[in-house]
Design a protein around this motif. Structure first.
Motif, PDB file in Angstrom:
ATOM      1  N   PHE A  89       7.221  12.063   2.126  1.00  0.00           N
ATOM      2  CA  PHE A  89       5.782  12.026   1.833  1.00  0.00           C
ATOM      3  C   PHE A  89       5.383  11.063   0.424  1.00  0.00           C
ATOM      4  CE2 PHE A  89       8.066  15.424  -0.754  1.00  0.00           C
ATOM      5  CZ  PHE A  89       7.738  15.263  -1.818  1.00  0.00           C
TER       6      PHE A  89
ATOM      7  N   ILE B 174      -9.972  10.564 -12.193  1.00  0.00           N
ATOM      8  CA  ILE B 174      -8.733   9.774 -12.207  1.00  0.00           C
ATOM      9  C   ILE B 174      -8.599   8.648 -13.072  1.00  0.00           C
ATOM     10  CG2 ILE B 174      -9.206   8.188 -10.343  1.00  0.00           C
ATOM     11  CD1 ILE B 174      -6.703   9.111  -9.046  1.00  0.00           C
TER      12      ILE B 174
ATOM     13  N   PHE C  16      -2.642   2.302  -8.118  1.00  0.00           N
ATOM     14  CA  PHE C  16      -2.102   3.647  -8.364  1.00  0.00           C
ATOM     15  C   PHE C  16      -0.563   3.846  -8.349  1.00  0.00           C
ATOM     16  CE2 PHE C  16      -1.240   5.546  -4.304  1.00  0.00           C
ATOM     17  CZ  PHE C  16      -2.097   4.815  -3.616  1.00  0.00           C
TER      18      PHE C  16
ATOM     19  N   LEU D 145       3.365  11.227  -3.020  1.00  0.00           N
ATOM     20  CA  LEU D 145       2.417  11.945  -3.842  1.00  0.00           C
ATOM     21  C   LEU D 145       1.686  10.895  -4.831  1.00  0.00           C
ATOM     22  CD1 LEU D 145       3.080  15.051  -5.878  1.00  0.00           C
ATOM     23  CD2 LEU D 145       2.596  12.854  -7.470  1.00  0.00           C
TER      24      LEU D 145
ATOM     25  N   VAL E 113       0.822  -1.150  -0.090  1.00  0.00           N
ATOM     26  CA  VAL E 113      -0.013  -0.102   0.137  1.00  0.00           C
ATOM     27  C   VAL E 113       0.944   1.367   0.031  1.00  0.00           C
ATOM     28  CG1 VAL E 113      -1.870  -1.222   1.202  1.00  0.00           C
ATOM     29  CG2 VAL E 113      -0.328   0.129   2.476  1.00  0.00           C
TER      30      VAL E 113
ATOM     31  N   GLY F  55       0.242  13.319   1.136  1.00  0.00           N
ATOM     32  CA  GLY F  55       0.349  12.754   2.348  1.00  0.00           C
ATOM     33  C   GLY F  55       1.721  12.607   3.015  1.00  0.00           C
TER      34      GLY F  55
HETATM   35  O1  4AD Z   1      -1.852   9.671   2.358  1.00  0.00           O
HETATM   36  P1  4AD Z   1      -1.304   8.242   1.917  1.00  0.00           P
HETATM   37  O2  4AD Z   1      -2.074   7.125   2.196  1.00  0.00           O
HETATM   38  O3  4AD Z   1      -0.027   8.320   2.400  1.00  0.00           O
HETATM   39  C1  4AD Z   1       1.086   7.309   2.582  1.00  0.00           C
HETATM   40  O4  4AD Z   1       0.914   6.210   1.820  1.00  0.00           O
HETATM   41  C2  4AD Z   1       2.502   7.439   3.037  1.00  0.00           C
HETATM   42  N1  4AD Z   1       3.042   6.259   3.445  1.00  0.00           N
HETATM   43  C3  4AD Z   1       3.253   8.248   2.296  1.00  0.00           C
HETATM   44  C4  4AD Z   1       4.668   8.591   2.818  1.00  0.00           C
HETATM   45  O5  4AD Z   1       4.695   9.425   3.812  1.00  0.00           O
HETATM   46  N2  4AD Z   1       5.744   7.972   2.277  1.00  0.00           N
HETATM   47  O6  4AD Z   1      -0.979   8.306   0.400  1.00  0.00           O
HETATM   48  C5  4AD Z   1      -0.451   9.251  -0.161  1.00  0.00           C
HETATM   49  C6  4AD Z   1      -0.645   9.882  -1.539  1.00  0.00           C
HETATM   50  C7  4AD Z   1      -2.241  10.462  -1.340  1.00  0.00           C
HETATM   51  O7  4AD Z   1      -2.159  11.742  -0.777  1.00  0.00           O
HETATM   52  C8  4AD Z   1      -2.791  10.442  -2.662  1.00  0.00           C
HETATM   53  O8  4AD Z   1      -2.421  11.227  -3.484  1.00  0.00           O
HETATM   54  C9  4AD Z   1      -2.477   9.263  -3.128  1.00  0.00           C
HETATM   55  O9  4AD Z   1      -1.186   8.693  -2.336  1.00  0.00           O
HETATM   56  N3  4AD Z   1      -3.619   8.001  -2.846  1.00  0.00           N
HETATM   57  C10 4AD Z   1      -4.489   7.641  -3.884  1.00  0.00           C
HETATM   58  N4  4AD Z   1      -4.405   7.954  -5.183  1.00  0.00           N
HETATM   59  C11 4AD Z   1      -5.469   7.261  -5.860  1.00  0.00           C
HETATM   60  N5  4AD Z   1      -6.099   6.423  -5.563  1.00  0.00           N
HETATM   61  C12 4AD Z   1      -6.171   6.016  -3.923  1.00  0.00           C
HETATM   62  N6  4AD Z   1      -7.016   4.907  -3.579  1.00  0.00           N
HETATM   63  C13 4AD Z   1      -5.144   6.654  -3.396  1.00  0.00           C
HETATM   64  N7  4AD Z   1      -4.636   6.351  -1.891  1.00  0.00           N
HETATM   65  C14 4AD Z   1      -3.766   7.246  -1.777  1.00  0.00           C
END
Ligand code: 4AD
Ligand code: MG
Length: 468
Positions: free
Chosen positions: A436, A453, A244, A438, A207, A394
């Motif tokens: 983070f 998307i 994604f 992206l 994930v 995030g």
């Molecule tokens: O905010 P998320 O869940 O953060 C993480 O996974 C951290 N481990 C990242 C890190 O600090 N290295 O996911 C990060 C980003 C989100 O802001 C969003 O842009 C994208 O991943 N994202 C998705 N994009 C498309 N479909 C989904 N189901 C998504 N879930 C998260």
């Protein structure tokens, strides 16, 4: 065979030369002794005008070609007398593949993105999806250029893993067909182990590559990963996919504000790269998909992104509500997880540009985030919110103190023994670090102005659909 983009971009450089190009017919205009073909090979938005004279042997057949035919053409580049066309090419045409106009959907005019989603092979054949695809390609390229130029190492993190980084339980568990019902497949019965036997543990599709990339950060300093990630989310929204791509940098000896600076620099670098290299595609999208797109992108890169704490964000929402703003989820209070309507309100209505919201209540964030100094109520998390798109990034500063992290893992109901190597990073030479994630498709959405998307990824996978 020359790429059409190279010929179009060369100005008058190729005039007088004999070249060969190959591609697919977009349009054919047939006049008495001449026919005009627009040939596109996908390398640029516009195609090459081919002028075919009736003195070539197969003129009859060439004049009867239609949208979708594939051709190889050899001829001389000449200066075009027509306005707006730099080069035309004269004849010798080999018809390679045909496309029956009665059957070929693209010959019947522009197809809607929703229709094309069900027909994977047609998607890149039209202006819309090929423009998005070229921009997507250049955003991936710009991503590597940005991180490489900033001294980050590209780490390939695994797709198969035993961990759930976000602790949200949205993993696709891996199994083999043998997990289902071995008795139905007698000829291979007993020959292959189940996935769990194979790895001696339960595994899932990743994930997030964060936990693994952190391992490399604590010894190689600045690193990043860029790969596919998977979430078994049943969300039917315009911004969620089950598969994604995510870019996840990790920076050593850095705090939350360094993290924001890097994220802002990266997003601006990507937008500038596309403004410089995909202007034809952007002009098309500006005209057909999102009016004002180019000005919007120029505006984003010209201003500082906003930094606003979660607590300030809640205040803003409460004040807006008192002033008459309506929210579907109207129970706004400190401690709540923000919905996309709240996030979009802050970015779109209040600040009208990207906003970093930071320092969130720890109850609504993942276990690995650094507990802040504010009585331990908040963690050093940040989300980058974008008008129209919502959450693009995030990230957080990570908890680098062994004892505090161990405590958080327990509080979150996780098992310490599942995090052995991750805990060891805090035992031997721990350092403050941050990073983070992206969501790459959301970046493509922002830069192309595309609202769904599913229309910015070549083969979208979401709840209920995995075409081809
Ligand atoms: O905010 P998320 O869940 O953060 C993480 O996974 C951290 N481990 C990242 C890190 O600090 N290295 O996911 C990060 C980003 C989100 O802001 C969003 O842009 C994208 O991943 N994202 C998705 N994009 C498309 N479909 C989904 N189901 C998504 N879930 C998260
Ligand atoms: Mg998030």
């Amino acid at each position: 065979i020359y790429r059409i983009q190279e010929l179009l971009n060369s100005g008058e450089g190729y005039i007088g030369q004999t070249v060969t190009v190959a591609g697919w017919v977009r349009t054919v205009r047939d006049q008495k002794n001449l026919c005009f073909i627009e040939l596109n090979d996908g390398t640029s938005f516009g195609g090459l005008q081919i002028v075919v004279e009736d003195k070539i042997g197969n003129f009859e057949q060439v004049a009867k070609t239609n949208t979708g035919f594939s051709l190889k053409v050899t001829g001389n580049i000449v200066k075009s007398p027509a306005k707006g066309q730099l080069i035309e090419m004269l004849h010798e045409v080999v018809i390679i593949g045909q496309a029956d106009p009665e059957e070929y959907p693209m010959a019947k005019g522009v197809q809607k993105p929703e229709t094309l989603r069900q027909k994977a092979h047609l998607r890149p054949r039209g202006n819309f999806f090929s423009a998005v695809t070229r921009i997507r390609n250049n955003l991936a390229y710009a991503t590597h250029v940005f991180f490489q130029n900033n001294g980050c190492l590209y780490i390939h993190t695994p797709i198969i893993t035993g961990s759930d980084c976000e602790g949200a339980g949205e993993m696709f568990r891996i199994s083999t067909i043998f997990d289902n019902d071995i008795s139905k497949i007698p000829q291979i019965k007993g020959k292959v182990d189940t996935a769990q036997d194979f790895f001696k543990k339960e595994v899932n599709l990743t994930v997030s590559g964060q936990l693994q990339v952190e391992h490399f950060c604590i010894s190689m300093s600045n690193v990043y990963t860029f790969g596919p990630t998977f979430r078994a989310e049943k969300a039917h929204t315009h911004r969620h996919l089950a598969e994604f791509w995510m870019i996840e940098p990790e920076f050593a000896f850095a705090d939350l504000f360094d993290n924001m600076e890097a994220a802002e620099g990266y997003v601006k670098f990507c937008i500038n790269y596309i403004l410089q290299n995909n202007i034809d595609d952007l002009q098309f999208l500006d005209k057909r998909v999102k009016p004002g797109l180019i000005d919007y992108l120029k505006d984003i890169v010209s201003k500082d992104f906003v930094r606003c704490s979660y607590t300030q964000g809640i205040d803003i929402l409460l004040k807006a509500q008192q002033a008459g703003a309506k929210f579907e989820n109207s129970d706004i209070k400190w401690g709540m997880d923000l919905n996309s309507e709240h996030e979009r309100f802050i970015a779109e209505k209040v600040f009208q540009r990207p906003v970093f919201l930071y320092d969130y209540p720890k109850e609504i964030k993942a276990f690995y985030m650094k507990v802040g100094t504010d009585d331990g109520k908040c963690v050093r998390a940040m989300d980058m919110l974008i008008p129209q798109v919502g959450e693009l990034i995030g990230g957080s500063q990570r908890e680098e103190r062994y004892d505090v992290l161990a405590q958080r893992i327990k509080e979150c109901g996780l098992k310490l023994e599942d995090y052995g190597p991750y805990m060891d990073l805090r035992k031997y030479g721990t350092v403050p670090h941050c990073g983070f994630g992206l969501g790459f498709e959301r970046l493509v959405m922002m830069v192309t102005g595309v609202e769904n998307i599913r229309d910015v990824i070549p083969f979208p996978r979401y709840h209920g659909s995995a075409e081809f």
